[in-house]
Enzyme design. Structure first.
Site, short mmCIF file in Angstrom:
data_model
loop_
_atom_site.label_atom_id
_atom_site.label_comp_id
_atom_site.label_asym_id
_atom_site.label_seq_id
_atom_site.Cartn_x
_atom_site.Cartn_y
_atom_site.Cartn_z
N SER A 262 8.31 -22.10 -110.82
CA SER A 262 8.13 -21.08 -111.85
C SER A 262 6.75 -21.20 -112.49
O SER A 262 6.03 -22.18 -112.29
CB SER A 262 9.19 -21.26 -112.93
N LYS A 263 6.45 -20.19 -113.29
CA LYS A 263 5.19 -20.17 -114.03
C LYS A 263 5.10 -21.42 -114.92
O LYS A 263 4.05 -22.03 -115.05
CB LYS A 263 5.19 -18.90 -114.87
#
Ligand code: GLU
Length: 507
Positions: A262-263
């Site tokens: 994920s970011k």
């Protein structure tokens, strides 16, 4: 293969492209090019609430930066367009109607509130609410209404959605190129919404209609869409269309191995997860990665060539990529490996590209560092020579200054620890003699200096350490850097002598 290969990358413009999306695009592109087929970009923007300004342009820029050029897409019409679903809005309704006529879909009038209360009811009983065969006759839809009631409610233009009618007690036999045969019991599926009350199709309907109309032969997409495969398969059947072949790519996992990358992972680990910068998030491009490195590491996230080879350029990937060698299980992302790839492609990069990338850094330093010899700024040959001496130690152009600042300015300070250890009583007299020697040398190439200095050391019956360490210290300011005689040859005779004399003054 009989049918022409046509594949599509179909992102929703809801934000920047994650590297997982970029990998999906890459695999589609490789498959298309290998099979002399077409690679299509389709923008799936039917969800107006999630539309993000600038996301489409970002996606196109990111693909172009990597050299993943689409054959058809927004701005590149080819008879199958338009390629933005929002511009195809009028196409979908008739397909939804067709399914209603065939009894494959139905109108559902349930309000959001009533569905919500059903959901809550179920939750309280520890169950999950699924809109399908076991309760649809008790809900507010055209299956539970009489034809007259239905007519009245349609005439009143009440809000409704159109849902797919999932058959009961059937086993679907699906195939996926990567995952093989998959069986799904239809009783576990819900009656998905195909058409929304706002007059827009949902992803499912638009996606299938467009893949059909655009004559897509293979759907290559992320594993997160695998649960939709059963519905999509049924939709092709319901329309009586031949389904494309499907390949669901494995997820890209966190560096620790568990969970989808994920970011947040990028922020925590200090590595990019987007190809280009977006808001505060620095992209691979801006972090100093070469597109070749990004393409290379992406290709190996979930695919392997079956050999030990690790370096692949786009052209070679087109030759050897195959979907059969794509793994089923998630691919762990390794940020260190991305740097290693960049190191490799930095070594291969043309001088002009490296000089152009280094120049802005040099310009900033010129403004800050008083000792910077400005005459060197426009000397591309000199800068190229510096780069060729230091790049082996660099993974990024941003490291060049740290590795080679002493090529552009006379060292003003010296590493104290080194001075303490290496600057002996006789060092000044030795270095004075070396300076004199340098001034008399016939030529000043690295090999001439090396030969003469070594000869002198031997004649004087000294050890190499006694001379080489202090000599490097005065040239570089530290004990680091490439081959010392290469450094001296490049900065030149006058500068080398100057550096010795300056150090003799200062130390
Ligand atoms: N619009 C979907 C996405 O954003 C496309 C999924 C598919 O390729 O079918 O990923």
């Amino acid at each position: 293969m009989s049918k022409k290969v046509r594949v599509r990358f179909a992102p929703s413009p809801t934000g920047p492209l994650h590297i997982g999306g970029l990998r999906t695009a890459l695999f589609n592109y490789l498959f298309a090019k290998q099979n002399k087929g077409d690679f299509i970009l389709r923008i799936e923007d039917t969800d107006q609430n999630r539309y993000v300004e600038g996301a489409e342009a970002y996606i196109i820029d990111a693909l172009n930066w990597c050299g993943i050029f689409f054959d058809e897409g927004p701005g590149k019409e080819s008879g199958y367009g338009p390629y933005r679903q929002s511009e195809r809005q009028l196409i979908y309704r008739k397909y939804a109607d067709q399914l209603i006529e065939n009894g494959k879909a139905y109108y559902a009038f349930d309000s959001a509130e009533s569905l919500d209360s059903h959901r809550k009811d179920h939750e309280q009983k520890g169950k999950t609410f699924i809109y399908n065969w076991h309760n649809r006759l008790k809900l507010d839809n055209s299956l539970s209404l009489s034809p007259e009631e239905l007519e009245i409610r349609l005439a009143r233009e009440e809000n409704y959605v159109i849902r797919f009618y999932t058959p009961q007690d059937e086993v679907l036999h699906l195939t996926d190129i990567i995952r093989g045969n998959i069986q799904i019991d239809t009783n576990t599926l819900d009656d998905k919404v195909l058409f929304k009350s706002d007059g827009m199709p949902t992803y499912h309907l638009a996606n299938i209609v467009d893949d059909h109309l655009m004559e897509i032969s293979h759907v290559i997409r992320g594993e997160e869409w695998l649960p939709s495969l059963a519905l999509h398969h049924q939709l092709y059947d319901a329309f009586g269309w031949q389904a494309p072949e499907f390949a669901h790519l494995p997820l890209i996992m966190k560096p620790e191995g568990k969970g989808k990358l994920s970011k947040r992972d990028g922020e925590k680990g200090g590595f990019p997860v987007f190809p280009l910068s977006w808001g505060d998030s620095v992209g691979y491009k801006e972090a100093g990665y070469f597109p070749e490195a990004v393409v290379n590491f992406l290709a190996l996230l979930g695919w392997n060539p079956g050999t030990e080879q690790e370096f692949f350029k786009l052209e070679e990937l087109i030759e050897i990529f195959n979907l059969e060698r794509v793994h089923k299980s998630g691919a762990r992302f390794d940020p260190e490996k991305t740097k290693w790839y960049n190191h490799h492609y930095l070594q291969e990069q043309q001088d002009s590209i490296l000089i152009n990338a280094f120049r802005p850094i040099l310009l900033k330093k010129v403004a800050k560092e008083k000792a910077f010899d400005k005459s060197l700024l426009n000397n591309n040959d000199y800068i190229a020579s510096v780069i060729s001496l230091i790049k082996e130690r660099a993974s990024f152009v941003s490291e060049f200054w740290e590795l080679g600042n002493y090529f552009f300015q006379t060292p003003g300070t010296y590493n104290e620890k080194v001075v303490k250890k290496q600057w002996k009583e006789n060092t000044p007299s030795l270095l004075t003699k070396i300076a004199n020697l340098l001034e008399t040398l016939d030529g000043f190439s690295s090999s001439v200096i090396e030969e003469e200095v070594k000869k002198w050391i031997e004649d004087e019956q000294l050890t190499f350490g006694q001379v080489m360490a202090p000599l490097r210290l005065v040239m570089v300011g530290d004990l680091k850097g490439p081959h010392l005689f290469d450094i001296m040859a490049l900065v030149g005779r006058a500068e080398s002598v100057k550096r010795i004399r300056l150090a003799l003054d200062k130390l």
